[in-house]
Write an enzyme that holds these catalytic residues in place. Sequence first.
Site, PDB file in Angstrom:
ATOM      1  N   ALA A  56       0.859  -1.183   0.000  1.00  0.00           N
ATOM      2  CA  ALA A  56       0.000   0.000   0.000  1.00  0.00           C
ATOM      3  C   ALA A  56       0.895   1.233   0.000  1.00  0.00           C
ATOM      4  CB  ALA A  56      -0.910  -0.004   1.222  1.00  0.00           C
ATOM      5  N   VAL A  82       4.679  -1.168   3.047  1.00  0.00           N
ATOM      6  CA  VAL A  82       4.506   0.230   2.668  1.00  0.00           C
ATOM      7  C   VAL A  82       5.306   0.534   1.404  1.00  0.00           C
ATOM      8  CG1 VAL A  82       4.722   2.623   3.394  1.00  0.00           C
ATOM      9  CG2 VAL A  82       4.173   0.850   5.088  1.00  0.00           C
ATOM     10  N   LYS A  83       4.600   0.991   0.376  1.00  0.00           N
ATOM     11  CA  LYS A  83       5.268   1.384  -0.869  1.00  0.00           C
ATOM     12  C   LYS A  83       5.757   2.826  -0.745  1.00  0.00           C
ATOM     13  CE  LYS A  83       3.910   0.008  -5.002  1.00  0.00           C
ATOM     14  NZ  LYS A  83       3.052  -0.264  -6.187  1.00  0.00           N
ATOM     15  N   ILE A  84       7.018   3.003  -1.081  1.00  0.00           N
ATOM     16  CA  ILE A  84       7.680   4.304  -0.977  1.00  0.00           C
ATOM     17  C   ILE A  84       8.271   4.646  -2.345  1.00  0.00           C
ATOM     18  CG2 ILE A  84       9.544   5.591   0.129  1.00  0.00           C
ATOM     19  CD1 ILE A  84       7.501   4.883   2.172  1.00  0.00           C
TER      20      ILE A  84
END
Length: 213
Positions: A56, A82-84
């Site tokens: 996400a 967590v997509k960064i």
Amino acid sequence: MEFLLDSANPEEIRQAWAMGVIGGITTNPSLVAKEGRDFHQLLQELVQIVNGPISAEVIALDTEGMLGEARELAAMHPNIVVKIPMTEEGLKAVKVLKAEGIKTNVTLVFSAVQALLAARAGATYVSPFLGRLDDIGENGLLLLADICEVFGVHGLETKVIAASIRNPVHVTEAAKIGADYATVPFNVLCQLFKHPLTEAGIKKFLADWQKLK
């Protein structure tokens, strides 16, 4: 190589999960926007469908903003990754999140050195985009091969997710190159099951069987 589904659509995800071939999902702001729903409510539904990593993405572009969103997302469920984005601010956030035990997927990777930087910052996954490179006349599969080679040479633990998959050829070549994962749209996943000779063979077997009656 393992499969992930690149989708935020609950029905697609249910169907793909029932197939028994995917191990998780990846989402992005564009996919979530297509669903027209509250982001957190949607994620709460998705974690009930899939027992595996769910990527996400944060929306903030500054490190502190990313960290705030990342912590909120990670607190929702242990399977949230967590997509960064692959930026200087993003990698600063990745370093902090690594120290906090939060898994990250660095996205929008378009060069091997970007992938190397992300790995050194502590990314759990990196996502090179094959199709988008192909769209501008470059070779996405060559990028994937370069990243896998660099990671192998240096013994990096960061996993490589082949992303922006457009067709079954991308999937086959990603597996040959050595990607850890391929994240595929639902329509491409369905194409992977099909071959004209398989369908013709089934029809012939059924026709031959009917002759016995």
